[in-house]
Design a protein around this motif. Structure first.
Motif, mmCIF file in Angstrom:
data_model
loop_
_atom_site.group_PDB
_atom_site.id
_atom_site.type_symbol
_atom_site.label_atom_id
_atom_site.label_comp_id
_atom_site.label_asym_id
_atom_site.label_seq_id
_atom_site.Cartn_x
_atom_site.Cartn_y
_atom_site.Cartn_z
ATOM 1 N N ILE A 69 0.879 -1.164 0.000
ATOM 2 C CA ILE A 69 0.000 0.000 0.000
ATOM 3 C C ILE A 69 0.918 1.216 0.000
ATOM 4 O O ILE A 69 1.794 1.329 0.867
ATOM 5 C CB ILE A 69 -0.933 -0.017 1.223
ATOM 6 C CG1 ILE A 69 -1.815 -1.277 1.169
ATOM 7 C CG2 ILE A 69 -1.776 1.249 1.281
ATOM 8 C CD1 ILE A 69 -2.628 -1.528 2.411
ATOM 9 N N PHE A 70 0.749 2.093 -0.974
ATOM 10 C CA PHE A 70 1.727 3.158 -1.186
ATOM 11 C C PHE A 70 1.069 4.400 -1.762
ATOM 12 O O PHE A 70 -0.108 4.393 -2.105
ATOM 13 C CB PHE A 70 2.820 2.665 -2.135
ATOM 14 C CG PHE A 70 2.298 2.267 -3.491
ATOM 15 C CD1 PHE A 70 2.324 3.169 -4.555
ATOM 16 C CD2 PHE A 70 1.769 1.000 -3.719
ATOM 17 C CE1 PHE A 70 1.830 2.801 -5.811
ATOM 18 C CE2 PHE A 70 1.279 0.636 -4.969
ATOM 19 C CZ PHE A 70 1.313 1.543 -6.017
ATOM 20 N N GLU A 71 1.868 5.478 -1.862
ATOM 21 C CA GLU A 71 1.476 6.680 -2.596
ATOM 22 C C GLU A 71 2.549 6.935 -3.634
ATOM 23 O O GLU A 71 3.739 6.766 -3.378
ATOM 24 C CB GLU A 71 1.352 7.883 -1.665
ATOM 25 C CG GLU A 71 0.093 7.848 -0.839
ATOM 26 C CD GLU A 71 -0.213 9.179 -0.179
ATOM 27 O OE1 GLU A 71 0.385 10.214 -0.549
ATOM 28 O OE2 GLU A 71 -1.065 9.177 0.715
ATOM 29 N N LEU A 72 2.120 7.338 -4.827
ATOM 30 C CA LEU A 72 3.026 7.686 -5.911
ATOM 31 C C LEU A 72 2.579 9.033 -6.450
ATOM 32 O O LEU A 72 1.486 9.149 -6.999
ATOM 33 C CB LEU A 72 3.001 6.617 -7.005
ATOM 34 C CG LEU A 72 3.968 6.808 -8.155
ATOM 35 C CD1 LEU A 72 5.411 6.757 -7.669
ATOM 36 C CD2 LEU A 72 3.745 5.766 -9.236
ATOM 37 N N ASP A 73 3.412 10.041 -6.234
ATOM 38 C CA ASP A 73 3.078 11.423 -6.588
ATOM 39 C C ASP A 73 1.737 11.844 -5.994
ATOM 40 O O ASP A 73 0.913 12.477 -6.647
ATOM 41 C CB ASP A 73 3.105 11.631 -8.105
ATOM 42 C CG ASP A 73 4.531 11.705 -8.637
ATOM 43 O OD1 ASP A 73 5.423 12.139 -7.876
ATOM 44 O OD2 ASP A 73 4.748 11.323 -9.795
ATOM 45 N N GLY A 74 1.536 11.456 -4.737
ATOM 46 C CA GLY A 74 0.346 11.855 -4.012
ATOM 47 C C GLY A 74 -0.882 11.005 -4.263
ATOM 48 O O GLY A 74 -1.892 11.173 -3.601
#
Length: 140
Positions: A69-74
């Motif tokens: 579970i992550f964020e990539l460029d928000g």
């Protein structure tokens, strides 16, 4: 995705990703990509190694499954990643200094990352991959 170790040198091949909001210096990512409809995870990793490196993966073996579970460029993201290991056919190599490959027509720098990566500032994605890299290194 796949862990591609060169254990004689204590390194493994990774792609170098562009800077993001979360990682302004960029980050390393295991080689690989998505599973296509009707494809097994093993078939996907064999295809991705061929597409991204122009190489054949020999003796593939499932190391583990990661939920990331992550964020990539928000933007939030969530993926389930089947992580394999294996070795490249000796005729298919990544140069010792790394090299430029292509992923879907986009340039993809490939570098060698130390298995013992505690001193590196660039994170390795997906989250949890470093433990599987160490497991692959101990296995061989």
């Amino acid at each position: 995705m796949v862990v591609l170790p060169d254990l004689g040198r204590g390194v493994h091949a990774v792609s170098r990703m562009e800077p993001t909001l979360e990682n302004p210096e960029g980050f390393h990512r295991l080689i690989g990509g998505g599973v296509e409809h009707g494809e097994t995870a093993l078939d996907a990793v064999l295809r991705e190694v061929c597409e991204e490196l122009g190489a054949t993966l020999l003796e593939p073996e499932l190391l583990g499954v990661l939920e990331n579970i992550f964020e990539l460029d928000g933007e939030p993201g969530h993926e389930v990643v089947f992580v394999h290991t294996g070795r490249l056919d000796p005729a298919d190599t990544v140069p010792a200094e790394g090299g430029m490959f292509e992923d879907g027509g986009r340039p993809m720098p490939v570098e060698w990352r130390p298995v013992d990566d505690a001193i590196l500032s660039l994170p390795l994605h997906p989250t949890g991959a470093a433990a599987l890299v160490r497991r692959a290194a101990q296995h061989d």
